[in-house]
Design an enzyme around this catalytic site. Sequence first.
Site, PDB file in Angstrom:
ATOM      1  N   ARG A 104       0.871  -1.348  -0.015  1.00 60.71           N
ATOM      2  CA  ARG A 104      -0.134   0.022  -0.098  1.00 60.71           C
ATOM      3  C   ARG A 104       0.778   1.344   0.000  1.00 60.71           C
ATOM      4  O   ARG A 104       1.933   1.244   0.627  1.00 60.71           O
ATOM      5  CB  ARG A 104      -0.834   0.189   1.110  1.00 60.71           C
ATOM      6  N   ASP A 147       0.799   5.760   0.440  1.00 61.73           N
ATOM      7  CA  ASP A 147      -0.022   6.611   1.099  1.00 61.73           C
ATOM      8  C   ASP A 147      -0.606   7.942   0.055  1.00 61.73           C
ATOM      9  O   ASP A 147       0.083   7.843  -0.882  1.00 61.73           O
ATOM     10  CB  ASP A 147       0.742   7.471   2.276  1.00 61.73           C
ATOM     11  N   ARG A 183      10.144   7.902   4.297  1.00 58.03           N
ATOM     12  CA  ARG A 183       9.963   9.238   4.521  1.00 58.03           C
ATOM     13  C   ARG A 183      10.654   9.760   6.037  1.00 58.03           C
ATOM     14  O   ARG A 183      11.121  10.860   5.883  1.00 58.03           O
ATOM     15  CB  ARG A 183       8.665   9.714   4.563  1.00 58.03           C
TER      16      ARG A 183
END
Length: 267
Positions: free
Chosen positions: A56, A58, A203
């Site tokens: 998945r 974001d 990130r």
Amino acid sequence: MPPAGVFRCALGVSYDGNHYEGWQSQASGKTVQDKLEQALAQFTALPKITTLCAGRTDSGVHGLMQVVHFDCPVRREEMAWMRGTNRYLPDDIAVQWARDVPISFHARGSALSRRYAYVLLESPVRPSVDAGKVGWVFRPMQLEPMQRAAQALLGEHDFTSFRASQCQAHSPVKNLMRVDISRRGAYWRFEFEASAFLHHMIRNIMGCLIAVGTGQRPSSWMTEVIAARSRDAAAPTFSPDGLYFLGPTYDPAIGLPNRTPSFDWLP
């Protein structure tokens, strides 16, 4: 095990994540999975097709080769799956390839590793034509300190310090196999490959690498961040704009592509 007469198909899907609320289906219907499943249902004239993805992403994160599989009682030629589904998709989502796969294939469970790239613009001026497609740093960066810091990340570690509070992974322990850092002009490219990634892991790593690259922290700080096993020890979560899911890798015997043409677009 699906019932007799049901076939399994795998797709490689690319998308610009800027206009979607991430990959996973939401009540709003504004996700990449929602758009893909709607297009598949329209193409097959079936009430619903449910897909399962390799990893998945974001909101704001892009995909160059998201891999999904789905089961369907309708059989089509591989080129027909690609062109027929793309007919019903918005311009910023496209099926890049389609393959018939064994029922035993699982987009997530069969993956050997997952790959991401982060593209970063180093410039005193913010992005314009590539806004939303690259991260941005206005301070000059140095390659060697970031490479030294990245070495500390390699191997199997508890990556709790880089884990988002809402992460649903069963364990924070992951094996980071590769971190490559390169530069072309004003653009930096960071490439990561791991067994799997935690929510916001890249990130959060990027925030730390940039702190090192801009001289705000020494290379040795990365070791301290890992050892702390605390999100408070690391840098703030960096922007999603320059993050690209390059896709999973599989056993070559399965016969799935390892890249798409959009790989050549990145710096």
